[in-house]
Design an enzyme around this catalytic site. Structure first.
Site, PDB file in Angstrom:
ATOM      1  N   LYS A  28      10.527  31.430  14.098  1.00  0.00           N
ATOM      2  CA  LYS A  28      11.474  30.886  15.093  1.00  0.00           C
ATOM      3  C   LYS A  28      12.006  32.045  15.910  1.00  0.00           C
ATOM      4  O   LYS A  28      12.059  33.180  15.451  1.00  0.00           O
ATOM      5  CB  LYS A  28      12.623  30.162  14.388  1.00  0.00           C
ATOM      6  CG  LYS A  28      13.505  29.333  15.288  1.00  0.00           C
ATOM      7  CD  LYS A  28      12.838  28.051  15.781  1.00  0.00           C
ATOM      8  CE  LYS A  28      13.220  26.885  14.952  1.00  0.00           C
ATOM      9  NZ  LYS A  28      12.685  25.602  15.261  1.00  0.00           N
TER      10      LYS A  28
HETATM   11  N1  GLU Z   1      10.858  23.598  17.492  1.00  0.00           N
HETATM   12  C1  GLU Z   1      10.234  22.510  16.811  1.00  0.00           C
HETATM   13  C2  GLU Z   1      10.700  22.413  15.375  1.00  0.00           C
HETATM   14  O1  GLU Z   1      11.793  22.803  15.041  1.00  0.00           O
HETATM   15  C3  GLU Z   1       8.720  22.493  16.974  1.00  0.00           C
HETATM   16  C4  GLU Z   1       7.997  23.752  16.648  1.00  0.00           C
HETATM   17  C5  GLU Z   1       6.524  23.702  17.077  1.00  0.00           C
HETATM   18  O2  GLU Z   1       6.110  22.742  17.703  1.00  0.00           O
HETATM   19  O3  GLU Z   1       5.827  24.683  16.771  1.00  0.00           O
HETATM   20  O4  GLU Z   1      10.025  21.881  14.531  1.00  0.00           O
END
Ligand code: GLU
Length: 443
Positions: free
Chosen positions: A133
């Protein structure tokens, strides 16, 4: 003196007496309230699994993190420094995967917690990724489109040493979407000299994205609800639903749930919320929001605060906004029968204990909102193969994958006599621990 002021003046640093600073403890760099929550959930589950100490140590802390500070020229010609992060939680399962967010509270500790949850989410859904992240600390509402583009491009350029289509694949998260993914992908592609759609997911369809990605998280929430209600033997018809957060995820879930017979009794966005115990006309709310930017003032509904929306009497409560919304302070006042976590980390462990005592089950974030990363995986596969999948096929696969995960979690919870969260985390942690054991330790 604020940090920016110290930096500007080049003074004030000597005021910190180094001898007064406590010794840095292992793991201290990740310290944040959100990381504490992620660790508490991990430890609870590790205890249930009786996980060996070696794997507790190997799986808990992030493997890699990058902090970047970069200057951006603002529209008024001034220069502002921005801080961004990327945390890769585990490199054991394949490349890392996870979104990047633009929000004022973004920190290393927050990204570390969110990266850990991405690992469990991917493992639970059987996706060949570790979690990651990232984000930039900023308030996107205060920035112009040009400023956002310059921030995104510079952030992408700063991350190049640690990302790549086989290394770490970013995606949208809070405050970012298709537009930012297009800039990100273009910046990466300019650097390597050819177009690389598979460097990010959640791109506009014309750049190698898929129409199915935008509604994926919200649809996944609905598929998880369908599965949970089947287990609880409740019908979806006339279930009263309250949703905190009316962005992409909350609005998609509201629309879909309304379409299959549920009654949406309250929704809220950053400004405030609206409630109507007889049910809101979701289409009309969406149209009103498209025109007025916020749901506030929607005719035919009473106003309700952003926090108070959680306490509106309902059957299903969907926190779809920020983390740490359901706490020990308000958990005893919630008037719902089931919680479905569309946001990441909306419930603190202390609140969870109160809710467990009250008999209110929770479909945990790592399961409920996994639809986004699942469709991201399909997008990445399609980009790698240079073969486009049909939207219907993607949605059917998503539904199957969500329902299978829900069944596995429900069965495990029954078998072990634990909550759905602990069961979901146990399945995920077991999978990663097994991979870590097989790969052993290098050298
Ligand atoms: N940000 C999204 C989550 O928290 C998606 C992450 C992604 O698609 O790689 O799952």
């Amino acid at each position: 003196m604020g940090l920016e002021e110290r930096a500007r003046n080049g003074t004030g640093w000597d005021a910190i007496d180094v001898a007064d600073e406590p010794q840095v403890h292992a793991g201290a760099e990740w310290r944040s309230e959100l990381y504490r929550i992620a660790c508490a959930q991990f430890q609870r589950t590790a205890d249930v699994l009786d996980l060996e100490p070696e794997f507790r140590a190997r799986l808990l802390e992030p493997r890699r993190s990058l902090t970047v500070n970069f200057p951006v020229r603002m529209d008024d010609d001034s220069v502002r420094n921005f801080t961004g992060y990327r945390v890769q939680h585990t490199l054991t399962m394949g490349p890392t995967k996870g979104g990047f967010r633009y929000a004022p509270g973004v920190s290393l500790g927050e990204c570390a917690a969110l990266a850990m949850w991405m690992t469990w989410k991917c493992a639970l859904l059987g996706l060949p990724y570790g979690g990651a992240k990232g984000g930039v600390r900023c308030d996107p509402h205060e920035l112009s489109v040009g400023e956002l583009e310059r921030i995104t491009r510079r952030y992408a350029a700063e991350l190049i040493p640690i990302i790549g289509p086989d290394r770490d694949i970013p995606a949208p998260d809070m405050g970012t979407g298709e537009r930012e993914m297009a800039w990100f992908m273009d910046t990466y592609s300019q650097q390597v000299g050819h177009t690389v759609p598979e460097i990010v997911t959640g791109k506009p369809p014309v750049l190698g994205g898929t129409e199915a990605r935008r509604p994926a998280t919200g649809l996944g929430v609905v598929y998880a609800i369908e599965g949970a209600l089947e287990r609880l033997r409740w019908s979806i018809r006339d279930q009263r639903v309250a949703i905190q957060g009316f962005g992409n995820v909350g609005a998609t879930a509201a629309e879909e749930l309304h379409a299959i017979g549920a009654k949406i009794v309250a929704v809220s966005d950053v400004r405030g919320g609206i409630t109507n115990p007889d049910g809101l006309d979701v289409r009309a709310v969406l149209a009103y929001k498209a025109e007025n930017e916020y749901v506030e003032g929607f005719p035919g509904a009473e106003p309700v605060g952003r926090a108070a929306v959680l306490e509106v009497p309902c059957d299903i409560l969907i926190p779809a906004a920020l983390e740490r919304q359901i706490t020990a302070e308000n958990a005893s006042r919630l008037a719902c029968r089931l919680i479905v976590e569309a946001a990441n980390g909306p419930t603190t462990p202390e609140a969870e204990d109160i809710l467990a005592e009250r008999g209110i089950p929770i479909v945990p974030d790592v399961l409920a909102n996994a639809g986004g990363v699942t469709v991201s995986y399909f997008e990445w596969v399609q980009d790698q193969q240079k073969y486009l999948w049909d939207v219907i096929e993607i949605q059917e696969r998503l539904r199957r994958q969500m329902r299978t995960a829900l069944t596995r979690v429900g069965d495990a919870a029954e078998r072990q006599g634990v909550t759905w969260r602990t069961a979901a985390l146990a399945l995920a942690i077991e999978r990663v621990a097994e991979a870590a054991k097989l790969r052993a330790i290098y050298p």
